[in-house]
Design a protein around this motif. Structure first.
Motif: not given
Ligand code: FES
Ligand SMILES: [Zn+2]
Lengths: 325, 161
Positions: A291-294, A304-308, A316-317
């Protein structure tokens, strides 16, 4: 009987929340008003960690506001709200409240807690950013912790100035213009004893510049804490696709449309409240893709875990995300 | 043993203090050699071992330092880790401390069963007998700054169970 039983239509994200009564409304400045909520039967409210916020429902929306108290065994929850004329309406609704009105509020949520190991707390606030920091100052005064505060406000428009003066005495430095603040900040950042933790709250660019200067002066990340009270305007982002593994559908998320909106128009019921990456209600589990976390809710580690993914603001990246929905 | 000369600045938070690199070497180690700090001011401290006097000395140097400082600890594992544990009470976070351990040398093994510390020259992954409860302990590279030692656990726990 619990207070919540009185309310019929509760925002889905506010389940388990409290129905409270407005006990006082006080103007802090021309544009900032403090509002206190209490239990209708006068019962004690759940304690909270300093720096916590409350999500308050208004009409069909909800907004989060920092609590200004120390948090131990409170009988009231107090927030201070800046009136934003062109906002989504939350602040105007808060300013329209009067004593006796009943409001649905969440239990306090903690995302800006003081570090237990800190030897000193260096608090930095600009404008309405004083609210969570005041909670820290009250807590420090109550428990004898060492704290100092730099408070940037324009003369006559600062909220809680008297409270801050009373709580901190000579440990309060007030700045009323940018230049004097810059000088004070440089001095403070270079003279703190080891074990000092820094907490900053204010407009996004203010916080960014404080944190950047601290890092430049050798402050490790582990000593820096910040609380965003307003989400920065986000750009439209790139289009991407989501593969909903459990429902077996694939959806396109166009630029300018959020993942949350996309899921909703496909008929999914996603809990949500703030719709701006603050409250944490709209979390969706990610099975594959980055995800592209914003959002402002997940911690750096969780990001960093990219699980949520917080689907109201994040995108999304990768070209495609796989979600457990 | 000699310690760095330092003007004994006293007082509290508000004054300028040292914000460079503090290199602390135990035994024959040289912390300053491993860490080049171009343009950054530095202090070198050398101690024979991490005895109480050395640790008190180190803590007083830190009391005169300010956030922004970096601490480099070099020497035998037992000394370096005793120092790392001692400075934890000053509120330093991991990012502020660099640990340069000698490959060999005494390590402190903290017994997970009776909480006794045993000093050993054995390498990581080998067995050592606990001085407190005589359990045969095995230890890995799990170092706890809180107890200032490597966690040792019964080497034959799975057989006993
Ligand atoms: S709805 Fe609040 S974080 Fe998404
Ligand atoms: Zn033992």
């Amino acid at each position: 009987m619990t207070a919540t039983a009185l309310q019929t239509k509760v925002h889905p994200a506010l389940e388990g929340s409290l129905l409270l009564e407005v006990t006082s409304v006080r103007a802090q400045t021309n544009s900032i008003t403090s509002i206190s909520f209490g239990h209708p039967l006068g019962e004690q409210l759940p304690s909270y960690v300093p720096g916590s916020h409350l999500v308050v429902q208004y009409g069909t929306g909800a907004n989060s506001y920092s609590l200004t108290g120390a948090g131990s065994a409170p009988t009231e929850y107090t927030i201070s709200v800046l009136r934003v004329e062109d906002g989504a309406g939350g602040s105007l609704a808060m300013h329209a409240l009067s004593v006796g009105d009943r409001v649905q509020v969440s239990r306090p949520r903690s995302a800006f807690a003081p570090a237990a190991t800190a030897k000193h707390h260096l608090l930095i606030a600009a404008g309405i950013g004083i609210t969570p920091v005041l909670s820290h100052a009250r807590y420090a005064a109550e428990w004898g912790a060492s704290a100092s505060l730099i408070y940037v406000h324009r003369p006559g428009t600062g909220a809680h100035v008297e409270d801050a003066r009373e709580l901190l005495g000579s440990d309060l430095t007030e700045c009323t213009d940018r230049n004097s603040f810059r000088e004070v900040l440089t001095t403070k950042l270079t003279t703190q004893k080891l074990g000092t933790h820094l907490y900053v709250c204010g407009p996004t660019d203010f916080m960014d510049s404080v944190l950047e200067q601290a890092r430049d002066l050798g402050w490790p990340k582990g000593l820096l804490h910040s609380e965003a009270f307003s989400a920065a305007a986000l750009d439209d982002g790139q289009p991407f696709a989501v593969n909903l593994v459990r429902s077996g559908v694939k959806l396109d998320v166009p630029a300018g449309v959020s993942l949350l909106e996309t899921l909703e128009s496909a008929g999914l019921n996603i809990p949500n409240m703030c719709r701006k990456g603050i409250c944490g209600e709209c979390a969706a589990p990610v099975l594959r893709g980055a995800p592209q976390h914003r959002d402002l809710y997940l911690t750096d580690q969780e990001k960093a875990d990219n699980t949520t993914i917080m689907c109201c603001v994040s995108r999304s990246l990768d070209k495609e995300l796989e979600l457990d929905l | 043993m000699r310690t760095a000369s330092q003007s004994p600045a006293t007082g509290t938070g508000g004054e300028p203090g040292f914000r460079g690199v503090i290199s602390v070497s135990f035994g024959a180690a040289d912390a300053s050699a491993d860490h080049d700090a171009d343009g950054v001011s530095r202090q070198d401290l050398r101690f024979a071992s991490a005895n109480p006097e050395a640790l008190a000395n180190l803590r007083s140097v830190l009391a005169h330092s300010r956030v922004g400082v970096r601490l480099v600890l070099a020497g035998p594992p037992a000394d370096v880790h005793a120092a790392a544990s001692a400075v934890a009470v000053c509120g330093l976070v991991d990012e502020e401390i660099t640990i340069l351990c000698d490959e060999v040398g005494p390590r402190v093994i903290f017994c997970g069963h009776c909480h006794t510390s045993t000093t050993t020259d054995h390498a990581i992954g080998t067995d050592v007998v606990c001085q407190g409860c005589a359990t045969t302990l095995t230890f890995t590279d799990h170092f706890s700054r809180r107890v200032g030692g490597y966690l040792g656990f019964s080497a034959h726990a799975e057989e006993a169970a």
